[in-house]
Design a protein around this motif. Structure first.
Motif, mmCIF file in Angstrom:
data_model
loop_
_atom_site.group_PDB
_atom_site.id
_atom_site.type_symbol
_atom_site.label_atom_id
_atom_site.label_comp_id
_atom_site.label_asym_id
_atom_site.label_seq_id
_atom_site.Cartn_x
_atom_site.Cartn_y
_atom_site.Cartn_z
ATOM 1 N N SER A 81 4.788 -4.369 -0.006
ATOM 2 C CA SER A 81 4.686 -3.721 -1.305
ATOM 3 C C SER A 81 3.785 -4.503 -2.273
ATOM 4 N N GLU A 87 0.246 -3.625 -1.376
ATOM 5 C CA GLU A 87 -0.067 -2.245 -1.761
ATOM 6 C C GLU A 87 -0.257 -2.121 -3.258
ATOM 7 N N ARG A 88 0.643 -2.733 -4.034
ATOM 8 C CA ARG A 88 0.561 -2.604 -5.494
ATOM 9 C C ARG A 88 -0.662 -3.309 -6.051
ATOM 10 N N LYS A 146 -5.552 -2.480 0.866
ATOM 11 C CA LYS A 146 -5.276 -1.386 1.806
ATOM 12 C C LYS A 146 -4.818 -1.967 3.137
ATOM 13 N N ILE A 147 -3.659 -1.498 3.611
ATOM 14 C CA ILE A 147 -3.194 -1.898 4.943
ATOM 15 C C ILE A 147 -3.932 -1.004 5.939
ATOM 16 N N VAL A 203 -5.478 -6.420 6.364
ATOM 17 C CA VAL A 203 -5.456 -6.012 4.963
ATOM 18 C C VAL A 203 -6.899 -6.007 4.451
ATOM 19 N N ARG A 245 -7.901 5.338 0.171
ATOM 20 C CA ARG A 245 -6.721 5.465 -0.695
ATOM 21 C C ARG A 245 -7.105 6.345 -1.871
#
Ligand code: IDP
Length: 152
Positions: free
Chosen positions: A26, A29-30, A34-35, A78, A144
């Protein structure tokens, strides 16, 4: 412009056992990273030794290798602008006693030998580590929806 700098991240067995996968993913992501690849695996003896080969002569090498093999890990690729230094700064210093609060190790770890997470320390190591853990076909390419707000 959107950037495809990549780094390799691994939640170590202590992070998985302590239920920290969601918290850690998280954070990335925050941040806007980008995974692009992710999997759970148990690291084999040969992979552990290859991953940490630069430490082969160090006294902590045998315990590091046996710890990394001791339970499942979560390996990730990542992606994002300056992914290597940004993720390293989010991870914090190797020794949690020197890791700033707000970093993953500074918030979640107490000891160097149980410091929850690995992240590549240079673009060259990232390339090497990504290829140790992932085939190219396992790495996704996608946009994204917030990229236009993350990048100028
Ligand atoms: P890093 O993970 O912050 O990049 P490295 O120096 O590359 O740090 O060391 C790899 C891993 O080896 C560390 O994350 C830690 O788990 C372990 N390690 C490093 N130094 C020591 C030590 O002095 N005692 C025990 N384990 C160590």
């Amino acid at each position: 412009m959107v950037c495809t700098d990549r780094t390799f991240v691994m939640i170590k067995p202590d992070g998985v056992q302590r239920g920290l996968i969601g918290d850690i993913v998280s954070r990335f992501e925050r941040r806007g990273l980008k995974i692009v690849a992710m999997k759970m695996l148990v690291v084999s003896d040969s992979l552990a030794k290859k991953h940490y080969e630069e430490h082969a002569a160090k006294p902590f090498f045998p315990s590091l290798v046996s710890f990394i093999k001791s339970g499942p890990v979560v390996a990730m690729v990542v992606e994002g602008r300056n992914a290597v230094p940004i993720v390293r700064s989010m991870v914090g210093a190797t020794s949690p006693s020197n890791s700033s609060p707000g970093t993953i190790r500074g918030d979640l770890a107490l000891e160097t030998g149980r410091n929850v997470i690995h992240a590549s320390d240079s673009p060259e190591s990232a390339k090497r580590e990504i290829s140790l853990y992932f085939d190219n076909s396992e790495i996704a390419t996608y946009k994204r929806i917030d990229e236009q707000w993350l990048y100028e």
